[in-house]
Design an enzyme around this catalytic site. Structure first.
Site, PDB file in Angstrom:
ATOM      1  N   ARG A 145     -13.829  13.611   8.538  1.00  0.00           N
ATOM      2  CA  ARG A 145     -12.709  13.169   9.099  1.00  0.00           C
ATOM      3  C   ARG A 145     -12.440  15.024   7.306  1.00  0.00           C
ATOM      4  O   ARG A 145     -12.070  16.189   8.201  1.00  0.00           O
ATOM      5  CB  ARG A 145     -12.000  12.768   8.654  1.00  0.00           C
ATOM      6  CG  ARG A 145     -11.202  12.276  10.138  1.00  0.00           C
ATOM      7  CD  ARG A 145     -10.154  10.469   9.639  1.00  0.00           C
ATOM      8  NE  ARG A 145      -8.907  10.770   9.533  1.00  0.00           N
ATOM      9  CZ  ARG A 145      -8.526  10.343   8.656  1.00  0.00           C
ATOM     10  NH1 ARG A 145      -9.104   9.088   8.155  1.00  0.00           N
ATOM     11  NH2 ARG A 145      -7.300  10.716   8.144  1.00  0.00           N
ATOM     12  N   LYS A 201      -8.102  -0.876   6.007  1.00  0.00           N
ATOM     13  CA  LYS A 201      -8.773  -1.661   5.137  1.00  0.00           C
ATOM     14  C   LYS A 201      -7.828  -2.617   4.812  1.00  0.00           C
ATOM     15  O   LYS A 201      -8.146  -3.768   4.206  1.00  0.00           O
ATOM     16  CB  LYS A 201      -8.434  -0.742   3.933  1.00  0.00           C
ATOM     17  CG  LYS A 201      -9.401   0.406   4.148  1.00  0.00           C
ATOM     18  CD  LYS A 201      -9.342   1.709   2.156  1.00  0.00           C
ATOM     19  CE  LYS A 201      -8.305   2.708   3.849  1.00  0.00           C
ATOM     20  NZ  LYS A 201      -8.338   3.884   3.653  1.00  0.00           N
ATOM     21  N   HIS A 210       0.918  -1.356   0.105  1.00  0.00           N
ATOM     22  CA  HIS A 210      -0.048   0.108   0.105  1.00  0.00           C
ATOM     23  C   HIS A 210       0.414   1.321   0.198  1.00  0.00           C
ATOM     24  O   HIS A 210       2.038   1.653   0.734  1.00  0.00           O
ATOM     25  CB  HIS A 210      -0.567  -0.358   0.915  1.00  0.00           C
ATOM     26  CG  HIS A 210      -1.685   1.175   1.072  1.00  0.00           C
ATOM     27  ND1 HIS A 210      -2.905   1.482   0.666  1.00  0.00           N
ATOM     28  CD2 HIS A 210      -1.729   2.462   2.249  1.00  0.00           C
ATOM     29  CE1 HIS A 210      -2.824   2.332   0.967  1.00  0.00           C
ATOM     30  NE2 HIS A 210      -3.033   3.139   1.991  1.00  0.00           N
ATOM     31  N   SER A 269      -6.866   4.582   9.631  1.00  0.00           N
ATOM     32  CA  SER A 269      -7.383   4.527   8.178  1.00  0.00           C
ATOM     33  C   SER A 269      -7.049   3.227   7.399  1.00  0.00           C
ATOM     34  O   SER A 269      -8.344   2.431   6.459  1.00  0.00           O
ATOM     35  CB  SER A 269      -7.888   5.562   7.770  1.00  0.00           C
ATOM     36  OG  SER A 269      -7.854   5.384   6.546  1.00  0.00           O
ATOM     37  N   ASP A 275     -14.808   3.468   7.815  1.00  0.00           N
ATOM     38  CA  ASP A 275     -13.605   3.918   7.739  1.00  0.00           C
ATOM     39  C   ASP A 275     -14.302   4.961   6.670  1.00  0.00           C
ATOM     40  O   ASP A 275     -13.679   6.075   6.429  1.00  0.00           O
ATOM     41  CB  ASP A 275     -12.482   3.368   6.805  1.00  0.00           C
ATOM     42  CG  ASP A 275     -11.195   4.248   6.069  1.00  0.00           C
ATOM     43  OD1 ASP A 275     -10.427   4.914   6.835  1.00  0.00           O
ATOM     44  OD2 ASP A 275     -11.355   4.368   5.358  1.00  0.00           O
TER      45      ASP A 275
HETATM   46  N1  URA Z   1      -5.404   7.252   3.081  1.00  0.00           N
HETATM   47  C1  URA Z   1      -6.048   6.115   3.084  1.00  0.00           C
HETATM   48  O1  URA Z   1      -6.547   5.429   3.228  1.00  0.00           O
HETATM   49  N2  URA Z   1      -6.704   7.096   4.944  1.00  0.00           N
HETATM   50  C2  URA Z   1      -6.170   8.385   5.558  1.00  0.00           C
HETATM   51  O2  URA Z   1      -6.686   9.043   6.326  1.00  0.00           O
HETATM   52  C3  URA Z   1      -4.889   8.843   4.565  1.00  0.00           C
HETATM   53  C4  URA Z   1      -4.761   8.694   3.487  1.00  0.00           C
END
Ligand code: URA
Length: 435
Positions: free
Chosen positions: A168, A187, A82, A183, A161
């Site tokens: 947010r 995932k 990621h 966050s 999220d």
């Molecule tokens: N990428 C994400 O998935 N979440 C965040 O809060 C910032 C970058």
């Protein structure tokens, strides 16, 4: 339990208990907690932070708030990767075929562009016909047969999220290390891989502007992984300049294919080889040195490029769009931006390069915007290289003159020609692993 009491605890700087976290996540997903109370909690976390235990528990609850993916039908150790988001980052498109050519696998969920940074799914969809909504059976089949399968994130993975991110975004609480770390990791934990490699971007084109902040985010994510039983490694990489020279969807796909054929820019090639070797080693497919040598060989002997062609065809994409875009899309206008004086190319702000590509049409200004797949820009020289007066610095592509004007204005802010060569910066700044 009452939300009011949870807010009072967190506002006073106390750690949330496991029961409070579970109660909150259930209520958030059931829609029984009003947005103003969730927003207040986010602000209390933004201001007071979270302990390591609290953050691991919060992230685990987020990961379990929606669907979780079962990758057990895919043979071998699954390593996910990621990137925290940057400009010109097309590494996933390159890594997948390299890994597959070396006997590894990439079975990955990817996202779309966000703000000034691009997304892998938009890049892949620039190839006409490419399918990014694979069902589970096809996802598993392609991972097992081709070795690469990339699909879009389903709406139900880490449901909490989605709700938290939307709030947010409008309450000035995006830029918080525990909130970003949870966050991203929620995932990743829900996506079913065995191990996780994180590419934490640091610099003017990234969320984390300094190596110190990047390291803090990396440590938080590696710790969440460890406490949730997933080996996680984070690499901090330079985002003071775009990765490679192309920024824009089809332009990046073209650069990715060139890189797989051994003709890519040095920084992009090096990072992709580094990440591939690390992922192969994490998957238990050899020593780091051996994995690096195999990744290099796969690019040199054409095996990685062949895997790329197989993978794109298997997901329905038309590769001819890379060689002959005009057969598929209206031809964009092109404007060449030239150096006004001689010197050395420097990047003042990588973020402004990302913004220029969005202005040209390569990203979305609003959620509903359509992407122009042929729009974007290609640097004509690499940062740090000498340039003569009048020499092209960049080529811009857009559908009309107004977009080119806007893109050019942003690009001229982003680039500079300096009398002295800017100091060379390392591509890989640090590696953070669990103790
Ligand atoms: N990428 C994400 O998935 N979440 C965040 O809060 C910032 C970058």
């Amino acid at each position: 339990m009452r939300m009011y009491d949870i807010l009072e605890h967190k506002a006073a700087g106390r750690c949330l208990t496991e029961a409070e976290i579970a109660w909150f996540m259930d209520g958030l997903c059931a829609g029984s907690i009003p947005d103003y109370q969730t927003s207040a909690l986010l602000m209390a976390i933004f201001l007071n932070g979270m302990s390591e235990d609290e953050l691991a528990c919060w992230t685990d609850a987020m990961a379990r708030s929606g669907d979780t993916v079962d990758l057990s039908a895919i043979a071998g150790v699954k390593v996910d990767k990621h990137s925290t988001g940057g400009i010109g980052d097309k590494t996933t498109v390159i890594l997948g075929p390299i890994l597959a050519a070396c006997g590894g696998k990439l079975a990955k969920m990817s996202g779309r562009g966000l703000g000034f940074s691009g997304g892998t799914i938009d890049k892949l969809e620039s190839l006409p016909g490419f399918r990014t909504g694979l069902d589970e059976a096809e996802f598993v089949r392609l991972a097992n047969t081709v070795g690469v399968a990339v699909t879009g994130q389903t709406a139900r993975v880490a449901l909490a999220d989605k709700k938290l991110y939307a709030l947010r975004d409008v309450t000035a609480t995006v830029n918080s290390i525990p909130l970003i770390a949870s966050s991203i990791m929620s995932k990743k934990l829900a996506s079913g891989s065995d191990k996780i490699l994180l590419d934490v971007k640091v610099g003017t084109g990234a969320f984390m502007r300094t190596a110190e902040d990047g390291r803090a985010l990396a440590r938080a994510m590696v710790d969440i992984g460890r406490r949730n039983g997933k080996e996680t490694v984070a690499v901090l990489t330079n985002m003071n300049r775009p990765l490679g020279r192309a920024v824009g969807n089809l332009l990046e796909m073209q650069e990715a294919y060139e890189t797989l054929r051994g003709r890519g820019p040095a920084d992009l090639t090096e990072l992709c080889l580094w990440l591939s070797a690390k992922m192969l080693a994490m998957a238990g497919l050899g020593t780091p040195e051996d994995c690096r040598a195999r990744a290099e060989a796969a690019v040199e002997n054409g095996a990685a490029a062949e895997k790329f062609r197989q993978w794109i065809a298997a997901q329905g994409g038309d590769l001819r769009a890379l060689e002959a875009p005009a057969d598929f899309y209206p031809e964009p206008l092109c404007r060449v931006v030239r150096a006004e004086a001689g010197g050395f190319l420097a990047v003042r702000s990588a973020e402004d390069i990302g913004k220029a590509s969005v202005a040209l049409g390569a990203g979305r200004q609003t959620k509903e915007d359509a992407i122009d797949y042929t729009a974007g820009l290609v640097l004509a020289a690499s940062p740090g290289e000498p340039v003569a007066a009048g020499q092209p610095l960049c080529r811009l592509y857009a559908a009309d003159e107004a977009r080119l004007d806007e893109g050019e204005a942003l690009l001229r802010e982003a680039l500079a020609v300096e009398p002295e060569a800017p100091p060379a910066e390392p591509l890989i700044l640090d590696v953070v692993e669990a103790p």
